[in-house]
Design an enzyme around this catalytic site. Structure first.
Site, PDB file in Angstrom:
ATOM      1  N   GLY A  65       0.825  -1.206   0.000  1.00  0.00           N
ATOM      2  CA  GLY A  65       0.000   0.000   0.000  1.00  0.00           C
ATOM      3  C   GLY A  65       0.851   1.244   0.000  1.00  0.00           C
ATOM      4  N   ASP A  66       0.657   2.071   1.006  1.00  0.00           N
ATOM      5  CA  ASP A  66       1.422   3.312   1.129  1.00  0.00           C
ATOM      6  C   ASP A  66       2.364   3.260   2.336  1.00  0.00           C
ATOM      7  OD1 ASP A  66      -0.656   3.309   2.961  1.00  0.00           O
ATOM      8  OD2 ASP A  66      -0.925   5.477   2.899  1.00  0.00           O
ATOM      9  N   GLU A  67       2.836   2.065   2.659  1.00  0.00           N
ATOM     10  CA  GLU A  67       3.714   1.874   3.811  1.00  0.00           C
ATOM     11  C   GLU A  67       5.118   1.498   3.357  1.00  0.00           C
ATOM     12  OE1 GLU A  67       1.491  -1.134   5.852  1.00  0.00           O
ATOM     13  OE2 GLU A  67       0.296   0.346   6.918  1.00  0.00           O
TER      14      GLU A  67
END
Length: 173
Positions: A65-67
């Protein structure tokens, strides 16, 4: 795998390290408004900028994801991890041009120290994740260190939520 090797190297060489767990703040809005292709372009640029914040011996990885995670090995202590977090905030201050628009990105960072906060990779990831959520609770765009009290805070919240559910079921309000 790299985290496991870093933990073993830390144990063998009696050295210290840190794991920084980053989550981009409000990233879903980018995907929702500009589309996933633009979100992917933004993630690639963030990854490139993160690489500029660390030494060549450190590891930057997108975990999903956005991690992202940043693994620092052979550091003097917490101050080195805070310095990397400061550099991350600095490089992300500059807008990222996506689809003709300047996107401002902020991130929340959780930091756990090796070996002080643990020597099991899964435990270290959990600790860094807890600290990252604490950073989000503190207003986002900041970094927080893991502490044992975070575990107690999460456990207390879970107990409270369960007690409230049970009270609702029994019409105790």
């Amino acid at each position: 795998e790299r985290l496991a090797h870093a933990v073993e190297r830390s144990r063998r060489e009696d050295s210290r390290g840190a794991l920084l767990y980053l989550d981009l703040d409000q990233f879903k809005r980018v995907n929702d408004t500009l589309g996933h292709d633009c979100g992917d372009q933004l993630l690639r640029e963030v990854g490139a900028r993160l690489l500029n914040c660390v030494r060549t011996v450190d590891t930057v990885a997108r975990t999903g994801g956005d991690e992202f995670c940043i693994l620092l090995e052979h550091i003097d202590g917490p101050r080195a991890a805070s310095e990397v977090a400061r550099r991350v905030f600095e490089v992300l201050k500059l807008p990222i041009r996506v689809a003709g628009q300047d996107i401002e990105v902020t991130t929340s960072i959780g930091i756990t120290l090796i070996p002080e906060d643990g020597t099991d990779p899964k435990h270290l990831l959990k600790n860094a994740d807890l600290a990252m959520y604490r950073a989000k609770e503190q207003g986002r765009n900041n970094h927080q260190y893991y502490s044992e009290s975070l575990n107690e805070h999460v456990s207390q919240r879970l107990r409270t939520e369960q007690a409230l559910r049970h009270a609702l079921e029994r019409s105790e309000f």
